[in-house]
Motif scaffolding. Sequence first.
Motif, mmCIF file in Angstrom:
data_model
loop_
_atom_site.group_PDB
_atom_site.id
_atom_site.type_symbol
_atom_site.label_atom_id
_atom_site.label_comp_id
_atom_site.label_asym_id
_atom_site.label_seq_id
_atom_site.Cartn_x
_atom_site.Cartn_y
_atom_site.Cartn_z
ATOM 1 N N ALA A 354 44.494 116.848 10.384
ATOM 2 C CA ALA A 354 45.506 117.880 9.795
ATOM 3 C C ALA A 354 45.730 118.461 11.040
ATOM 4 C CB ALA A 354 44.889 118.905 8.895
ATOM 5 N N PRO A 355 47.774 119.376 11.227
ATOM 6 C CA PRO A 355 47.967 119.363 10.622
ATOM 7 C C PRO A 355 49.419 118.046 11.208
ATOM 8 C CG PRO A 355 48.391 121.166 12.088
ATOM 9 C CD PRO A 355 47.196 120.740 12.417
ATOM 10 N N TYR A 356 48.958 117.711 11.955
ATOM 11 C CA TYR A 356 49.455 116.808 12.781
ATOM 12 C C TYR A 356 49.910 115.072 11.714
ATOM 13 C CZ TYR A 356 49.028 120.602 15.811
ATOM 14 O OH TYR A 356 49.293 121.002 16.884
ATOM 15 N N TRP A 357 49.243 114.467 11.104
ATOM 16 C CA TRP A 357 49.134 113.702 11.681
ATOM 17 C C TRP A 357 49.178 112.468 12.229
ATOM 18 C CZ3 TRP A 357 44.893 113.293 7.791
ATOM 19 C CH2 TRP A 357 44.041 113.770 6.926
ATOM 20 N N ARG A 358 48.814 111.865 13.764
ATOM 21 C CA ARG A 358 49.733 111.722 14.630
ATOM 22 C C ARG A 358 48.404 110.102 14.918
ATOM 23 N NH1 ARG A 358 54.799 113.326 17.175
ATOM 24 N NH2 ARG A 358 54.239 111.249 18.344
ATOM 25 N N GLU A 359 48.458 109.593 13.362
ATOM 26 C CA GLU A 359 48.109 108.083 14.584
ATOM 27 C C GLU A 359 48.318 107.270 15.363
ATOM 28 O OE1 GLU A 359 46.316 107.023 11.954
ATOM 29 O OE2 GLU A 359 46.789 108.110 10.346
ATOM 30 N N ASP A 360 48.988 107.540 15.768
ATOM 31 C CA ASP A 360 49.441 107.270 17.589
ATOM 32 C C ASP A 360 48.986 107.891 18.772
ATOM 33 O OD1 ASP A 360 50.930 109.271 17.667
ATOM 34 O OD2 ASP A 360 52.814 108.513 18.186
ATOM 35 N N ALA A 361 48.559 109.080 18.151
ATOM 36 C CA ALA A 361 48.063 110.150 19.345
ATOM 37 C C ALA A 361 46.330 109.228 20.061
ATOM 38 C CB ALA A 361 47.331 112.060 18.729
ATOM 39 N N ARG A 362 46.737 109.896 20.838
ATOM 40 C CA ARG A 362 44.755 109.417 21.465
ATOM 41 C C ARG A 362 43.899 110.674 22.659
ATOM 42 N NH1 ARG A 362 44.938 106.765 18.293
ATOM 43 N NH2 ARG A 362 44.306 104.432 17.817
ATOM 44 N N GLY A 363 42.934 111.047 22.718
ATOM 45 C CA GLY A 363 43.029 112.149 23.218
ATOM 46 C C GLY A 363 43.433 112.856 24.741
ATOM 47 N N VAL A 364 43.166 112.613 25.618
ATOM 48 C CA VAL A 364 44.060 113.999 26.674
ATOM 49 C C VAL A 364 42.668 114.888 27.263
ATOM 50 C CG1 VAL A 364 46.145 112.585 26.177
ATOM 51 C CG2 VAL A 364 45.335 115.166 25.894
ATOM 52 N N ILE A 365 42.690 114.425 28.376
ATOM 53 C CA ILE A 365 42.546 116.644 29.166
ATOM 54 C C ILE A 365 43.618 116.492 30.236
ATOM 55 C CG2 ILE A 365 40.899 116.912 30.802
ATOM 56 C CD1 ILE A 365 38.594 115.104 30.618
#
Length: 501
Positions: A354-365
């Motif tokens: 929440a609130p994005y619900w992006r399964e395609d996201a992965r961690g970034v710095i």
Amino acid sequence: MSNYVGAIDQGTTSTRFIIFDHAGKIISQAQKEHRQIYPQPGWVEHDPLEILNNSNEVVGAALARANLSGSDLRAVGITNQRETTVLWDRHSAEPLAPAIVWMDTRTDQLMRRFLQKREHSWFREKTGLPLTTYFSALKLLWLLENVPGARRKAEQGDALFGNINTWLAWNLTGGKDGGLHITDVSNASRTLLMDLQRCSWDEELLAEFGIPAACLPQIVSSGEVYGEIRSAPLRGTVLAGMLGDQQAALVGQTCFAPGEAKNTYGTGCFLLMNTGMEAVHSKAGLLSTVAYRFGDEPTHYALEGSIAIAGALVQWLRDNLHFFDLAEQIEALARSVPDNGDVYLVPAFAGLYAPYWREDARGVIAGLTRFATKAHVARAALEATAYQVRDVVEAMELDSGIRLRALRSDGGMVVNELLMQFQADMLAVPVQRPRIVETTALGSAYAAGLATGLWQSTEDLRANWGVDHVWKPQMEESDRARLVHSWKKAVERSFAWVEGN
Ligand SMILES: Nc1ncnc2c1ncn2[C@@H]1O[C@H](COP(=O)(O)OP(=O)(O)O)[C@@H](O)[C@H]1O
Ligand SMILES: O=P(O)(O)OC[C@H](O)CO
């Protein structure tokens, strides 16, 4: 009759057993961590038998410390990490596979298969939830499709499905010799299989997923005497409460009126607002979920903003990057620099909830320069929790139309003063920590105590709530706006990392 109630708090990281008295005071407690198993990227498992053994161990230790036995407790409640899925053989009492933990993303292919046919809105209208890897339905389906013999056993009623509450309750009340196969409405509302209005398994959803009804537990209320506990060391008392851990914290924080909210900072972070007897359907990316139902009273609902990774990011810095030896050491490291040095860490390890619900996201710095140090990354990690909570509060205010005046906080991270101050600064409202921070365990003790007459009504419980500490916002609006702007940019950078969605 005894005035003591016990609570088994089976969390993602550890299991606690806490004994409370009528004032909500802790009489005794014990805690033990269990293994986190990561067999492949995106997979997270627990061993159900280890969890059961740890639970018995902490119960035994806390009882022994207080020189009590099971029969000295008026009742016991269970609260648990939600969604985590167990399938076991009812005859041997052996799990058919390791438990699939709520943040596990192995079902993303399955999810896409269903989304080709149905929109998220179809699932949301029935259950209050979007179709994601987070909830139990796809985890159970994965087990049925991938564990040899599982589907046949489930269809014949020889394999039982449960979340951790169900697994523990079945074992406590007799196991293979007739244990109760039950789950409460709050946990059932996280499976993606329950009709949110009727609070019963939805036949259309079962058919859609191909899940046999024979393996599902009976849905019961969150507080009633379910039955006697028949296994040591709790033999002699009754099981009388069950609540998902985030709903339990809502109860432990006595958020019984519409608009009252709490935020729990543990492995993940979960903000719940009571919406009364109405399930409010979110337009801003929150979940609608059951808050609790005590006995025959009406079901209460909540809006929830779920964040997958909060304290887990601190663990990751500790265990994977070896930044420090103990989670609490992050604070000194983060304080050794005056600010984040323009570094932002988006912990989209399991996609973004929440609130994005992006399964395609992965961690970034993001924002790294030669200036950045380990301390800046540690600070960015703590700040990430506060920014994520801010995003969720924004959505909550949009959905509910209620402007938050203060945030009731709890969970393992609230001892971190730097985080709590930064949270107040990001929300521009005070953050409160209650006198009793073990609100999750307390909530399930309240459920069990209400069912057995230790407390007469939820209003009785309000007397036990009091503030221990308040962090007031100190930051200038322009500084806040600058930081939030950069955070949102960093969030955008995490999107669409996994291709093929
Ligand atoms: N002083 C601290 N500062 C920041 N995070 C902490 C601190 N102490 C513990 N944590 C984090 O809090 C989490 C444990 O909180 P807890 O509420 O027990 O979790 P859970 O209920 O999810 O098992 C862990 O992820 C840990 O990294
Ligand atoms: O065990 P916690 O505190 O990390 O809570 C986990 C949640 O219940 C997952 O939905």
